[in-house]
Design a protein around this motif. Sequence first.
Motif, PDB file in Angstrom:
ATOM      1  N   PHE A   1      -1.628 102.588  59.111  1.00  0.00           N
ATOM      2  CA  PHE A   1      -2.311 102.445  60.397  1.00  0.00           C
ATOM      3  C   PHE A   1      -1.313 102.403  61.541  1.00  0.00           C
ATOM      4  CE2 PHE A   1      -0.957  98.300  59.240  1.00  0.00           C
ATOM      5  CZ  PHE A   1      -0.858  97.519  60.381  1.00  0.00           C
ATOM      6  N   GLY A   2      -1.752 102.870  62.689  1.00  0.00           N
ATOM      7  CA  GLY A   2      -0.958 102.755  63.910  1.00  0.00           C
ATOM      8  C   GLY A   2       0.205 103.726  63.950  1.00  0.00           C
ATOM      9  N   GLU A   3       0.304 104.461  65.042  1.00  0.00           N
ATOM     10  CA  GLU A   3       1.404 105.410  65.232  1.00  0.00           C
ATOM     11  C   GLU A   3       2.288 104.941  66.367  1.00  0.00           C
ATOM     12  OE1 GLU A   3       1.246 109.747  66.802  1.00  0.00           O
ATOM     13  OE2 GLU A   3       0.919 109.864  64.618  1.00  0.00           O
ATOM     14  N   PHE A   4       3.592 104.952  66.117  1.00  0.00           N
ATOM     15  CA  PHE A   4       4.562 104.459  67.086  1.00  0.00           C
ATOM     16  C   PHE A   4       5.656 105.494  67.294  1.00  0.00           C
ATOM     17  CE2 PHE A   4       2.342 100.870  65.576  1.00  0.00           C
ATOM     18  CZ  PHE A   4       2.364  99.923  66.587  1.00  0.00           C
TER      19      PHE A   4
ATOM     20  N   GLN B   1       4.327 101.505  71.002  1.00  0.00           N
ATOM     21  CA  GLN B   1       3.005 102.137  70.903  1.00  0.00           C
ATOM     22  C   GLN B   1       3.022 103.490  71.601  1.00  0.00           C
ATOM     23  OE1 GLN B   1       0.527  99.432  69.921  1.00  0.00           O
ATOM     24  NE2 GLN B   1      -0.605 101.107  68.999  1.00  0.00           N
ATOM     25  N   SER B   2       2.520 104.510  70.904  1.00  0.00           N
ATOM     26  CA  SER B   2       2.672 105.889  71.370  1.00  0.00           C
ATOM     27  C   SER B   2       2.106 106.143  72.760  1.00  0.00           C
ATOM     28  CB  SER B   2       2.013 106.845  70.365  1.00  0.00           C
ATOM     29  OG  SER B   2       2.720 106.843  69.148  1.00  0.00           O
ATOM     30  N   GLU B   3       0.968 105.535  73.084  1.00  0.00           N
ATOM     31  CA  GLU B   3       0.307 105.838  74.350  1.00  0.00           C
ATOM     32  C   GLU B   3       0.633 104.831  75.448  1.00  0.00           C
ATOM     33  OE1 GLU B   3      -1.263 108.688  74.634  1.00  0.00           O
ATOM     34  OE2 GLU B   3      -0.749 109.009  72.532  1.00  0.00           O
TER      35      GLU B   3
ATOM     36  N   PHE C   1      12.888 110.849  70.401  1.00  0.00           N
ATOM     37  CA  PHE C   1      12.215 109.843  69.576  1.00  0.00           C
ATOM     38  C   PHE C   1      11.759 110.495  68.284  1.00  0.00           C
ATOM     39  CE2 PHE C   1       8.877 111.868  72.056  1.00  0.00           C
ATOM     40  CZ  PHE C   1       7.882 112.094  71.119  1.00  0.00           C
ATOM     41  N   GLU C   2      11.395 109.673  67.324  1.00  0.00           N
ATOM     42  CA  GLU C   2      10.699 110.147  66.128  1.00  0.00           C
ATOM     43  C   GLU C   2       9.440 109.324  65.951  1.00  0.00           C
ATOM     44  OE1 GLU C   2      12.319 109.133  62.205  1.00  0.00           O
ATOM     45  OE2 GLU C   2      14.002 108.170  63.240  1.00  0.00           O
ATOM     46  N   THR C   3       8.427 109.911  65.329  1.00  0.00           N
ATOM     47  CA  THR C   3       7.149 109.235  65.140  1.00  0.00           C
ATOM     48  C   THR C   3       7.155 108.487  63.812  1.00  0.00           C
ATOM     49  OG1 THR C   3       6.017 110.949  66.416  1.00  0.00           O
ATOM     50  CG2 THR C   3       4.663 109.554  65.009  1.00  0.00           C
ATOM     51  N   VAL C   4       6.731 107.214  63.847  1.00  0.00           N
ATOM     52  CA  VAL C   4       6.699 106.382  62.638  1.00  0.00           C
ATOM     53  C   VAL C   4       5.357 105.659  62.561  1.00  0.00           C
ATOM     54  CG1 VAL C   4       9.206 106.030  62.578  1.00  0.00           C
ATOM     55  CG2 VAL C   4       7.762 104.429  63.849  1.00  0.00           C
ATOM     56  N   ASN C   5       4.988 105.256  61.351  1.00  0.00           N
ATOM     57  CA  ASN C   5       3.767 104.467  61.159  1.00  0.00           C
ATOM     58  C   ASN C   5       4.055 102.988  61.332  1.00  0.00           C
ATOM     59  OD1 ASN C   5       1.860 106.519  60.530  1.00  0.00           O
ATOM     60  ND2 ASN C   5       2.738 106.702  58.486  1.00  0.00           N
ATOM     61  N   ASN C   6       2.982 102.231  61.490  1.00  0.00           N
ATOM     62  CA  ASN C   6       3.116 100.786  61.527  1.00  0.00           C
ATOM     63  C   ASN C   6       3.696 100.291  60.208  1.00  0.00           C
ATOM     64  OD1 ASN C   6       2.815  98.170  62.564  1.00  0.00           O
ATOM     65  ND2 ASN C   6       0.788  98.630  63.364  1.00  0.00           N
ATOM     66  N   ALA C   7       4.353  99.135  60.232  1.00  0.00           N
ATOM     67  CA  ALA C   7       4.866  98.542  59.009  1.00  0.00           C
ATOM     68  C   ALA C   7       3.711  98.014  58.166  1.00  0.00           C
ATOM     69  CB  ALA C   7       5.838  97.411  59.341  1.00  0.00           C
TER      70      ALA C   7
ATOM     71  N   VAL D   1      -8.876  99.185  67.650  1.00  0.00           N
ATOM     72  CA  VAL D   1      -7.938  98.285  68.321  1.00  0.00           C
ATOM     73  C   VAL D   1      -6.513  98.803  68.151  1.00  0.00           C
ATOM     74  CG1 VAL D   1      -7.027  95.934  68.417  1.00  0.00           C
ATOM     75  CG2 VAL D   1      -9.455  96.318  67.915  1.00  0.00           C
ATOM     76  N   PRO D   2      -5.751  98.943  69.246  1.00  0.00           N
ATOM     77  CA  PRO D   2      -4.335  99.333  69.120  1.00  0.00           C
ATOM     78  C   PRO D   2      -3.504  98.144  68.619  1.00  0.00           C
ATOM     79  CG  PRO D   2      -4.871  98.928  71.420  1.00  0.00           C
ATOM     80  CD  PRO D   2      -6.156  98.768  70.642  1.00  0.00           C
ATOM     81  N   ILE D   3      -3.337  98.050  67.329  1.00  0.00           N
ATOM     82  CA  ILE D   3      -2.664  96.893  66.722  1.00  0.00           C
ATOM     83  C   ILE D   3      -1.160  96.969  67.001  1.00  0.00           C
ATOM     84  CG2 ILE D   3      -2.210  95.677  64.559  1.00  0.00           C
ATOM     85  CD1 ILE D   3      -4.854  96.737  63.532  1.00  0.00           C
ATOM     86  N   PRO D   4      -0.554  95.876  67.442  1.00  0.00           N
ATOM     87  CA  PRO D   4       0.890  95.888  67.718  1.00  0.00           C
ATOM     88  C   PRO D   4       1.687  96.247  66.474  1.00  0.00           C
ATOM     89  CG  PRO D   4      -0.141  93.859  68.518  1.00  0.00           C
ATOM     90  CD  PRO D   4      -1.156  94.551  67.689  1.00  0.00           C
ATOM     91  N   HIS D   5       2.938  96.650  66.681  1.00  0.00           N
ATOM     92  CA  HIS D   5       3.802  96.880  65.535  1.00  0.00           C
ATOM     93  C   HIS D   5       3.942  95.571  64.769  1.00  0.00           C
ATOM     94  CE1 HIS D   5       7.276  97.916  63.074  1.00  0.00           C
ATOM     95  NE2 HIS D   5       6.877  99.155  63.238  1.00  0.00           N
ATOM     96  N   THR D   6       3.756  95.622  63.460  1.00  0.00           N
ATOM     97  CA  THR D   6       3.652  94.390  62.695  1.00  0.00           C
ATOM     98  C   THR D   6       5.000  93.796  62.286  1.00  0.00           C
ATOM     99  OG1 THR D   6       3.200  95.771  60.754  1.00  0.00           O
ATOM    100  CG2 THR D   6       1.339  94.754  61.857  1.00  0.00           C
ATOM    101  N   TRP D   7       6.072  94.210  62.953  1.00  0.00           N
ATOM    102  CA  TRP D   7       7.335  93.505  62.793  1.00  0.00           C
ATOM    103  C   TRP D   7       7.427  92.391  63.822  1.00  0.00           C
ATOM    104  CZ3 TRP D   7      11.981  97.289  61.932  1.00  0.00           C
ATOM    105  CH2 TRP D   7      11.919  97.767  60.616  1.00  0.00           C
ATOM    106  N   ASP D   8       6.312  91.735  64.100  1.00  0.00           N
ATOM    107  CA  ASP D   8       6.373  90.622  65.048  1.00  0.00           C
ATOM    108  C   ASP D   8       6.839  89.374  64.327  1.00  0.00           C
ATOM    109  OD1 ASP D   8       3.679  88.606  64.952  1.00  0.00           O
ATOM    110  OD2 ASP D   8       3.652  90.413  63.738  1.00  0.00           O
ATOM    111  N   LEU D   9       7.000  88.282  65.021  1.00  0.00           N
ATOM    112  CA  LEU D   9       7.611  87.076  64.473  1.00  0.00           C
ATOM    113  C   LEU D   9       6.846  86.483  63.304  1.00  0.00           C
ATOM    114  CD1 LEU D   9       8.613  85.285  67.797  1.00  0.00           C
ATOM    115  CD2 LEU D   9      10.173  86.220  66.093  1.00  0.00           C
TER     116      LEU D   9
END
Length: 294
Positions: free
Chosen positions: A126-129, A249-251, A264-270, A283-291
């Motif tokens: 999920f999620g493109e960054f 986040q891509s957008e 840049f390169e395109t990557v998926n969410n963790a 929902v645009p879910i944040p990148h899941t490398w959060d704290l």
Amino acid sequence: MMIDFRQVRANDWPEIINLANGVFQESTPMEVSFPLLFNASNRCSYVAVSNHEIIGFIGVLPEELHWQGDCYLGSRIGAVCVSQSYQGQGVGRSLFRLMKKEAQQLDFVLVSGQGKLYLSEGCELFGEFKQFIIPGQGRQMAIKAFSGEVSELLAIHRLRSQQVSYFGQSPAHLQQLIAAQSLATLFGGTQQIFLSFSGEQLVAYVVTGSHYEDGEITEVFEMAGEAQELLALLQQLALTLPNLRCRIQSESELSRLLEAQTAFETVNNAGTILYVNEKVKGVPIPHTWDLGFL
């Protein structure tokens, strides 16, 4: 031999911790790196028991996802482990299915892995960054390292809660997660937190950790602030932090600003996600490398 699958109990935790440390064999004990997960107050996790011995564990914590005034309730999964003598017997899958059954009243489940087990059980990428190596550029800024003062902690909490979408963490939990440095520990590096101010007001912050990947990389684990303020902070840090790498986040406005300056390169969410409520797919879910991810 029968295996019993059930919710964790308070007196299970010493045995769970021994199992997890034996399986993962990290240099830092799991209960130190992940204090919210390996905690006697955690009743959301599940164990597999055989002959009165805990032989499997799936760590689960409750989660909140905020977007446009709505709050979606879910959970996070990490630290799935099975005793070596029971591996390959479907224990991990049975634990995951028990968690899935119990999660039907939730909106989503975040999973800290992308393995075949999770994908075969209905989890999705999920999620493109867009991943950037930040170009260095300096300007006059008031930057300081996080000192641990309560005023700084509250300012970080306030700023991250102003993002378009964010995972809810109380200041108390945020304090524990910052101190644990779990992501930096997993990468074998050191966590740093940088704060940018306009007068007395915190306008941006960045959490980083360094590791080696064909040379030294400084990874951005979390950040918050207006796009222009974040860009200025990142560019300033890139002058001294080697290969400052960031997933955005891509957008987003920050992504558009950086696209004009660098490749840049395109990557998926963790990890992966299990959607229980279809509304969460919008929902645009944040990148899941959060704290708080693991």
